[in-house]
Motif scaffolding. Structure first.
Motif: not given
Length: 403
Positions: A307-310, A315-316, A335-337
Motif C-alpha cells: 500500500r505504501a508503494e501504491r 518501495d521499502y 523513512p523520512v516524510m
C-alpha cells in the motif's frame, strides 16, 4: 451510480489524517493524551531493535515530539490502560478493546495447539498447570523463571523449552496476561489478577463472533479511511478474508458503504470501500504539515509495504536479515516524510557510549533535491530526535549524502 474517484493527493490526505500524520506533531504525550493517540491508531506495534529508538517509541514520537518512553511504560504497567497481545505482530492495545480479542484468543487456542505440537514443542501441554501454579504462588514471571529443570539449548526464539511454550500459549489463549517487560523480556501474570472483571468475565452473546467481525471491520475502516476487504482483515488480523468480504457485502447492501476508486501514484485505479461521503471529508481541505520527520519502518502508515508503494511510490524492504554485502541500503533504514511525501531514507544509529547520533547515509527518493532548506529541516528533526535516542550530539559520516 458513478463510483467516486479520489485523486492520489486526496487519497494521501485521507490516509495520513487517519494515521495522525497530516497535522503538525504537537501536544501532550502522557496519560490520557497519549492513550488518545494510541486509540486513534488502534494499537502500537512493539519491537526490540533500538538503533535509534524502538519502533513503538518512534511511532508515538513522530506524532507527539514531547513523548518519552517512560510515559508508555506508565500507561501500560502502572495505569493498566493498555494490554499486550497480537495483531499482525505483538502490540499494545487500549484496555477497553480487551473483550474484542476474545475471538482471537479462542482461535489462537485451537490453531496454536495444533501448530506447536508439530514444531519441536513436545511436552508443552503437560506444563500448563505447573506454570499456572508457579505464577499463582510466586507472582509475575518471565520465561527464564519457569521450567528451570528442563533441558535447554541456546537456539533462540525458535527453540523454546516446553515451559516457555506453555507460557506463550497460555498468554495467547487468555489464561495469562503480559504485565510488562524487564528489558524486552515479557512478564506474565494470571489474567484474573490483571484484567478488570467487567472486561474479562463478560457473558458472551450467541452472536459474539458476528459482533466481533463487525467491530474489527468497522474500526479498521475508521483507521484506514478506505480499504479493500483484504486490508480490513489484515488490520487487526482477527478475521478472515472471507469474513471481511461478507461484511463489506452486507454493509454495501445496507447503504453503510460505498465503492470508491483510489488513484495510485502511477495513475492506476484501485477499487476500495469507504463510508458514504468520503469525497467531502474534512481532511481534503487540510494542507499537510511542512514538518519534516523521521518515521519508524514499522509506522502504521507504512506497515503495509504494498500500500505504501501504491500511495506514495515508496518501495521499502527491511534488510535486517539480508547479508551486509547484499543490502541495497542498510541494516535498519528510516523513512523520512515531508508534507505528504516520503522524500528520503536514512541509515543512522545512536552510539550512546559516545553520546552521538551518527548519520551513515541518506538516500533522497527519485526526483527529490536535497537542498540547503531541506537539510536544515532534517537537522532540526535530528535535534528533536536525539533527546529520544538518549544522546546529545549529531555527526555525519563522510560521504553520507548518496545518489
Amino acid at each position: 451510480m458513478n463510483t467516486r474517484t479520489l485523486s492520489n493527493r486526496e487519497a494521501r490526505a485521507v490516509f495520513l489524517d487517519r494515521h495522525a500524520l497530516l497535522e503538525t506533531p504537537a501536544g501532550d504525550a502522557t496519560g490520557s493524551a497519549l492513550l488518545g493517540v494510541i486509540e486513534r491508531l488502534g494499537f502500537v506495534q512493539l519491537d526490540s531493535i533500538n538503533t535509534v529508538a524502538r519502533a513503538h517509541d518512534l511511532i508515538l514520537f513522530a506524532r507527539r515530539p514531547r513523548y518519552r518512553p517512560k510515559a508508555l511504560k506508565t500507561l501500560y504497567e502502572k495505569d493498566r490502560a493498555l494490554f499486550e497481545h497480537w495483531t499482525h505482530d505483538a502490540a499494545v492495545v487500549p484496555m477497553q478493546y480487551y473483550p474484542w480479542w476474545e475471538l482471537r484468543r479462542q482461535r489462537d487456542a485451537q490453531k496454536l495447539r495444533a501448530q506447536w505440537r508439530n514444531w519441536r514443542r513436545d511436552g508443552f501441554e503437560k506444563q500448563f498447570q505447573t506454570v499456572i501454579d508457579q505464577i499463582r504462588e510466586q507472582g509475575p514471571l518471565c520465561s527464564s523463571d519457569v521450567g528451570t529443570s528442563e533441558k535447554r539449548s541456546s537456539g533462540g526464539w525458535w527453540d523454546w523449552h516446553p515451559s516457555k511454550t506453555a507460557l506463550e500459549y497460555l498468554w495467547r489463549s487468555g489464561v495469562l496476561c503480559v504485565v510488562g517487560r524487564d528489558g524486552f523480556r515479557k512478564r506474565y501474570d494470571l489474567t484474573e489478577r490483571v484484567i478488570d472483571k467487567a472486561l474479562c468475565n463478560l457473558a458472551l452473546p450467541d452472536d459474539h463472533e458476528a459482533q466481533t467481525i463487525n467491530w474489527c471491520c468497522a474500526e479498521a475502516l475508521t483507521r484506514l479511511g478506505f480499504a479493500t476487504p483484504a486490508e480490513l482483515a489484515a488490520f487487526w488480523d482477527h478475521v478472515t478474508l472471507a469474513e471481511a468480504k461478507d461484511w463489506c457485502a452486507q454493509e454495501l447492501a445496507q447503504g453503510r458503504l460505498e465503492p470508491v476508486h483510489i488513484t495510485c501514484v502511477d495513475g492506476s485505479l484501485r477499487a476500495c470501500y469507504a463510508r458514504p461521503g468520503l469525497g467531502n471529508d474534512f481532511s481534503l481541505e487540510q494542507a499537510p504539515t511542512a514538518r519534516l520527520r523521521v518515521l519508524s519502518p514499522f509506522d502504521p502508515a507504512l506497515r503495509d509495504r504494498k500500500r505504501a508503494e501504491r500511495l506514495f511510490g515508496f518501495d521499502y524492504r527491511i534488510e535486517i536479515f539480508v547479508p551486509e554485502a547484499k543490502r541495497k541500503y542498510g541494516y535498519y533504514v528510516f523513512p523520512v516524510m515531508e508534507k505528504d511525501r516520503i522524500i528520503a531514507r536514512v541509515d543512522m544509529k545512536a552510539f550512546r557510549d559516545a553520546d552521538t547520533l551518527r548519520v551513515k547515509a541518506l538516500w533522497p527518493e527519485a526526483g527529490v533535491r536535497w537542498g540547503k532548506a531541506r537539510h536544515c529541516a532534517f537537522e532540526a528533526e535530528l535535534g528533536r530526535l536525539v533527546r529520544l535516542a538518549g544522546v546529545s550530539k549529531i555527526a555525519f559520516e563522510e560521504g553520507w549524502l548518496r545518489a
